[in-house]
Structure formats: structure tokens, C-alpha cells
Design a protein around this motif. Structure first.
Motif, short mmCIF file in Angstrom:
data_model
loop_
_atom_site.label_atom_id
_atom_site.label_comp_id
_atom_site.label_asym_id
_atom_site.label_seq_id
_atom_site.Cartn_x
_atom_site.Cartn_y
_atom_site.Cartn_z
N GLY A 39 0.77 -1.23 0.00
CA GLY A 39 0.00 0.00 0.00
C GLY A 39 0.80 1.27 0.00
N LEU A 40 2.13 1.20 0.02
CA LEU A 40 2.94 2.42 0.03
C LEU A 40 3.34 2.80 -1.39
CD1 LEU A 40 5.29 1.83 3.09
CD2 LEU A 40 3.47 3.52 2.89
N PRO A 41 3.41 4.11 -1.68
CA PRO A 41 3.83 4.53 -3.02
C PRO A 41 5.34 4.43 -3.18
CG PRO A 41 3.49 6.45 -1.62
CD PRO A 41 3.09 5.25 -0.80
N GLY A 42 5.80 4.60 -4.41
CA GLY A 42 7.22 4.63 -4.67
C GLY A 42 7.67 3.51 -5.59
N ASP A 43 8.88 3.62 -6.06
CA ASP A 43 9.47 2.63 -6.96
C ASP A 43 10.05 1.49 -6.14
OD1 ASP A 43 10.43 1.41 -9.25
OD2 ASP A 43 12.29 2.60 -9.31
N LEU A 44 9.14 0.64 -5.64
CA LEU A 44 9.50 -0.43 -4.72
C LEU A 44 9.23 -1.79 -5.35
CD1 LEU A 44 7.70 1.00 -1.54
CD2 LEU A 44 10.14 1.17 -2.07
N THR A 45 10.02 -2.77 -4.95
CA THR A 45 9.75 -4.14 -5.38
C THR A 45 8.45 -4.63 -4.75
OG1 THR A 45 11.09 -4.97 -3.54
CG2 THR A 45 12.19 -4.69 -5.67
N GLY A 46 7.75 -5.50 -5.47
CA GLY A 46 6.55 -6.12 -4.94
C GLY A 46 6.88 -7.40 -4.21
N PRO A 47 5.87 -8.18 -3.83
CA PRO A 47 6.13 -9.42 -3.10
C PRO A 47 7.05 -10.38 -3.85
CG PRO A 47 3.82 -8.83 -2.91
CD PRO A 47 4.42 -7.88 -3.91
N ASP A 48 6.80 -10.56 -5.15
CA ASP A 48 7.62 -11.52 -5.90
C ASP A 48 9.05 -11.02 -6.07
OD1 ASP A 48 5.46 -13.20 -6.11
OD2 ASP A 48 4.89 -12.51 -8.12
N GLY A 49 9.21 -9.73 -6.40
CA GLY A 49 10.55 -9.20 -6.59
C GLY A 49 11.36 -9.19 -5.32
N THR A 50 10.72 -8.85 -4.20
CA THR A 50 11.41 -8.85 -2.92
C THR A 50 11.86 -10.26 -2.56
OG1 THR A 50 10.01 -7.01 -2.20
CG2 THR A 50 11.21 -8.19 -0.49
N ALA A 51 10.94 -11.20 -2.72
CA ALA A 51 11.26 -12.58 -2.36
C ALA A 51 12.31 -13.18 -3.28
CB ALA A 51 9.99 -13.43 -2.39
N ALA A 52 12.27 -12.83 -4.56
CA ALA A 52 13.24 -13.38 -5.51
C ALA A 52 14.65 -12.96 -5.13
CB ALA A 52 12.90 -12.93 -6.93
N ALA A 53 14.82 -11.71 -4.72
CA ALA A 53 16.15 -11.25 -4.34
C ALA A 53 16.66 -11.97 -3.09
CB ALA A 53 16.13 -9.74 -4.10
N GLY A 54 15.73 -12.35 -2.22
CA GLY A 54 16.12 -13.01 -0.98
C GLY A 54 16.07 -14.52 -1.04
N ASP B 132 9.33 -5.11 9.30
CA ASP B 132 8.74 -3.86 8.82
C ASP B 132 9.73 -3.10 7.95
OD1 ASP B 132 6.50 -2.11 8.60
OD2 ASP B 132 7.52 -0.69 9.90
N ALA B 133 10.65 -3.81 7.31
CA ALA B 133 11.64 -3.17 6.45
C ALA B 133 10.95 -2.44 5.31
CB ALA B 133 12.60 -4.22 5.90
N TYR B 134 11.51 -1.28 4.97
CA TYR B 134 10.92 -0.43 3.95
C TYR B 134 12.02 0.32 3.21
CZ TYR B 134 8.52 3.76 2.12
OH TYR B 134 8.06 4.78 1.32
N GLY B 135 12.09 0.12 1.92
CA GLY B 135 13.01 0.89 1.10
C GLY B 135 14.41 0.32 1.00
N LEU B 136 15.02 -0.01 2.14
CA LEU B 136 16.40 -0.48 2.17
C LEU B 136 16.47 -1.97 2.50
CD1 LEU B 136 18.10 2.36 4.26
CD2 LEU B 136 17.84 2.23 1.77
N PRO B 137 17.20 -2.76 1.72
CA PRO B 137 17.39 -4.16 2.11
C PRO B 137 18.16 -4.27 3.42
CG PRO B 137 18.81 -3.59 0.25
CD PRO B 137 17.87 -2.44 0.44
N GLU B 138 18.93 -3.25 3.77
CA GLU B 138 19.65 -3.24 5.04
C GLU B 138 18.70 -3.42 6.22
OE1 GLU B 138 22.48 -1.14 2.27
OE2 GLU B 138 20.31 -1.24 2.52
N LEU B 139 17.50 -2.91 6.11
CA LEU B 139 16.56 -2.99 7.23
C LEU B 139 16.05 -4.42 7.42
CD1 LEU B 139 14.63 0.36 6.76
CD2 LEU B 139 16.58 -0.15 8.25
N TYR B 140 16.05 -5.21 6.36
CA TYR B 140 15.77 -6.64 6.51
C TYR B 140 16.90 -7.32 7.27
CZ TYR B 140 11.83 -6.71 3.21
OH TYR B 140 10.63 -6.52 2.60
N VAL B 141 18.14 -6.96 6.94
CA VAL B 141 19.30 -7.54 7.61
C VAL B 141 19.27 -7.20 9.09
CG1 VAL B 141 21.82 -7.51 7.78
CG2 VAL B 141 20.72 -7.49 5.53
N VAL B 142 19.06 -5.92 9.40
CA VAL B 142 19.06 -5.46 10.78
C VAL B 142 17.93 -6.10 11.57
CG1 VAL B 142 18.61 -3.43 12.22
CG2 VAL B 142 20.26 -3.30 10.34
N GLY B 143 16.73 -6.12 10.99
CA GLY B 143 15.58 -6.68 11.70
C GLY B 143 15.76 -8.14 12.03
N SER B 144 16.27 -8.92 11.07
CA SER B 144 16.45 -10.35 11.32
C SER B 144 17.62 -10.60 12.27
CB SER B 144 16.66 -11.09 10.00
OG SER B 144 17.77 -10.60 9.28
#
Length: 401
Positions: free
Chosen positions: A112-127, A332-344
Motif C-alpha cells: 500500500g505504500l507509493p514509490g518505486d518499490l519491489t513487490g512481493p515476488d521481486g522482494t522474495a526473488a532477491a532473498g 517492517d523493512a521499507y526501502g532499504l534491504p539493510e533494514l531486513y538484515v538489521v531486523g532479522s
């Protein structure tokens, strides 16, 4: 032994199943500049005070602790060096390295957030995991109104209101066919002191008429917000509710999950789970609601990333009262993949320290600590959202009830 003390013996972040990040957002497809990057390290939507930096926060220090080694740099390297290395690698390689190191196996992405962001499939594919969509109710309502406006109304304000409410009900039902959950940000739009009972059809039409006549901008009407909750609850899909801290668009005292008590009571027995997101600094209130209402869950997302080394204390406070089958992991990572790293990373570290201390003291057995660790990391979320065998069995039970 204090919650933050490192206990000897087994580490309870070892052997965890792949994490289920039950609430997150996409990452930027492009390479952010230094100012944009730093803006994602804070919940503020404003620049830092003169002479200060968003890197000088617990989130900023956590990024510098956990992320540089994944990009072939020493931990705690200066931000300028880290960002230069990021630019050398480019977005795709940076995403692959960072997301691939999180141990996350499933991403439940709020789209639901605006911006040039990956969707569920793109986010998951990178990870290297699987992606699922969480639909934000307020965004869905605003898009539905915009689509009707683009198509042209045919009967004046009253007819438009009825057309809108019919279209909105269809949109929620359609979303429920593929989304794993809905989310509301009523905390931002009005506050969590919503009416316990759904509004009448007449009240909904009146509110919709006023909102549409005003241009159907940002949805803040409490009647329509409560109506959205009712539509979502009726689908049986879990409903995520933002509680606690966030950006300055909310009033923190209006985001206390205790304000939801009457609504929680009114939705008991519907078969729909409510998942309280973030919760801090009201995480003990959220833990209480999860302890006394079977359909209420809570998560530690966002909170751990912004409390850094104190994440251990926060997780321990959650676990004072929250039943162990009711607490979920997210970044709740948003925008930066770093926030996924930090959260986990902070979740794993806090979990190891809390469970290790309790096991070393004799309060818990090692077997129970391992079992509860797996529940928090993945199994609770898989059950709640219908992921995997346990989740599918529960979903069949809901449909047959």
C-alpha cells in the motif's frame, strides 16, 4: 540473570527454521543517494536537526554493525565508505547479498505504500524466498474511489456513494482471494479508538457521500475506517493493525493498542485474527490483549530495529505476558534491504540472549527454548496466515466452521 546477559550453553538462534517476515515493504529498485538512504533510518519524515545525522541512531549503528561485512567491508565502517561500496555493487547485487543473508524464507509484503518499490515476488526473488501480498485497506478504498471518478459517475452524490460502497465491498472480496492478510493504518488516519460495532449502511453512505464530495482524498473519516475493518473481518483473512510508534503523521497516544479493547471484544468469535503491529512503547499493553483474547496476536517488527542493543530487553518484556504462540516476527523493512538484515539479525540476537538466559537460570528447558524460538521465528506466522501444512489445515477448519 539479566535479560541482556550472554548465557553460556546452546545458542537459541541456531537451527531456527527460515524466518517468516509477516509484515514488510518493498525495497527501492534504484540506488538511493546519501540523503535518501539516511532518511530510511528514522521514522521521522523530516530532515535531521542541523549538525546531526540519522546515522547516529540505534538503527543507523545497527546498519553499520551488521551490513558492511556482507559487502566485503569491516563492521562499523564509516557511512561514506559503506555507501560508496553500495554504489560500486549496484542495486541488484546489493539486494542479492543483503536479502540473501537474512535467513528469511517468506515475505508478507504490504503493497500500500507509493514509490518505486519491489513487490512481493521481486522482494522474495532477491532473498531466495516466497512472496505474499498484504493489502492496505485505506489505499484500496482510495484507489477504488479514484477508479470510479476516472470512469465517471452517473447519478449524483447519493448514487455515487452507493456505487462506491458496492465497489469497495467487491474490491475487498476480490483482494481476499489472493492476499494473505489485510492491514489498516487507522492509527494514522484517526486513532485506534474506533467504534466497537460496525456502522450502519446509512451511516456509511452518509460518510461516503461527504468524502466523495470533498474530492475523495486521504481517507480519515472514522465511519469509513470502521467500515473497512468490518469488510476485512468478514473475509476471514487476518487483519494487521498498526499500533505504537511511527512517523509524525500519527499521535502516539492515539496509537495505544489498549484503545482497541472494545473493538477486540466485538470481533471475538468472528474467526478473524487481529495482529497488532510494532506496538512499542505499548508492547506490554499489546501482550496483555494477546494473552486474554484468543484472536489477538502481536509482533516485534520495527521495534527491534529501532532499539538496537536494547532489543533484548524489549523482546523479554513482550514475553513477560504474551503467550508464546501469539508473538510473530517481522522486520517492517521499507526501502532499504539493510533494514531486513538489521531486523532479522537483532531478532536472532535478542532471541538467543533472552532464551539463553532463561535456560541458564533453570527457568526453561533447552528443548522448550528451541521449540518456542521456532514458534516465534516462523511457525506462529505460518499458522495464522495459512502458510504451509499447518496453516492450510487451519484454513480448512475456518472454512468448515
Amino acid at each position: 540473570m539479566p535479560a541482556g546477559t550472554r548465557a553460556s550453553g546452546p545458542r537459541f538462534d541456531d537451527g531456527l527454521p527460515p524466518l517468516v517476515d509477516h509484515h514488510c515493504h518493498g525495497v527501492l529498485r534504484h540506488e538511493p543517494d546519501a540523503v535518501t538512504f539516511a532518511s530510511y533510518l528514522t521514522e521521522s519524515d523530516r530532515p535531521p536537526a542541523a549538525g546531526t545525522s540519522h546515522f547516529d541512531t540505534q538503527a543507523g549503528f545497527a546498519v553499520r554493525r551488521w551490513c558492511p561485512p556482507l559487502l566485503d567491508l569491516p563492521a562499523h565502517c564509516p557511512p561514506e565508505r559503506y555507501l560508496a561500496r553500495r554504489r560500486e555493487l549496484g542495486p541488484d547485487e546489493t539486494h542479492r547479498r543483503l536479502l540473501g543473508a537474512t535467513g528469511i524464507g517468506a515475505y508478507l509484503v504490504d503493497t500500500g505504500l507509493p514509490g518505486d518499490l519491489t513487490g512481493p515476488d521481486g522482494t522474495a526473488a532477491a532473498g531466495g524466498g516466497t512472496g505474499h501480498e498484504v493489502v492496505r485497506l485505506e489505499t484500496l478504498a482510495e484507489r477504488t474511489a479514484a477508479a470510479l471518478a476516472d470512469g465517471g459517475g452517473d447519478g449524483g452524490a447519493a448514487a455515487d456513494a452507493e456505487e462506491f460502497t458496492d465497489a469497495l465491498a467487491r474490491a475487498v472480496q476480490e483482494a481476499a482471494r489472493t492476499a494473505v492478510a489485510f492491514k489498516t493504518v487507522a492509527a494514522y488516519r484517526h486513532g485506534l479508538a474506533l467504534a466497537p460495532e460496525p456502522p450502519t449502511a446509512g451511516a456509511v453512505h452518509t460518510a461516503a457521500r461527504s468524502w466523495l464530495a470533498a474530492g475523495a482524498g486521504r481517507l480519515t473519516d472514522p465511519v469509513l475506517l470502521r467500515h473497512l475493518v468490518a469488510l476485512a473481518v468478514a473475509t476471514g483473512r487476518p487483519l494487521q493493525i498498526h499500533t505504537g510508534f511511527g512517523d509524525p503523521d500519527l499521535r502516539l497516544d492515539h496509537a495505544d493498542p489498549a484503545l482497541l479493547t472494545d473493538l477486540v471484544r466485538a470481533t471475538a468469535g468472528t474467526g478473524t485474527d487481529l495482529v497488532l503491529l510494532h506496538c512499542y512503547p505499548y508492547h506490554r499493553q499489546a501482550a496483555y490483549l494477546a494473552s486474554v483474547f484468543p484472536h489477538v496476536y502481536a509482533d516485534v517488527g520495527l521495534t527491534l530495529s529501532h532499539t538496537g542493543p536494547r532489543a533484548t530487553a524489549v523482546l523479554a518484556e513482550f514475553l513477560e505476558l504474551a503467550p508464546f504462540g501469539k508473538l510473530l516476527f517481522s522486520t517492517d523493512a521499507y526501502g532499504l534491504p539493510e533494514l531486513y538484515v538489521v531486523g532479522s539479525a537483532l531478532f536472532r540476537t535478542a532471541l538467543a540472549e533472552v532464551l539463553g538466559a532463561w535456560t541458564a537460570s533453570g527457568a526453561w528447558s533447552a528443548d522448550d527454548a528451541h521449540r518456542v524460538g521456532a514458534m516465534l521465528a516462523a511457525e506462529n506466522a505460518r499458522r495464522v496466515y495459512g502458510l504451509g501444512a499447518a496453516g492450510r489445515a487451519r484454513e480448512r477448519g475456518r472454512r468448515n466452521a
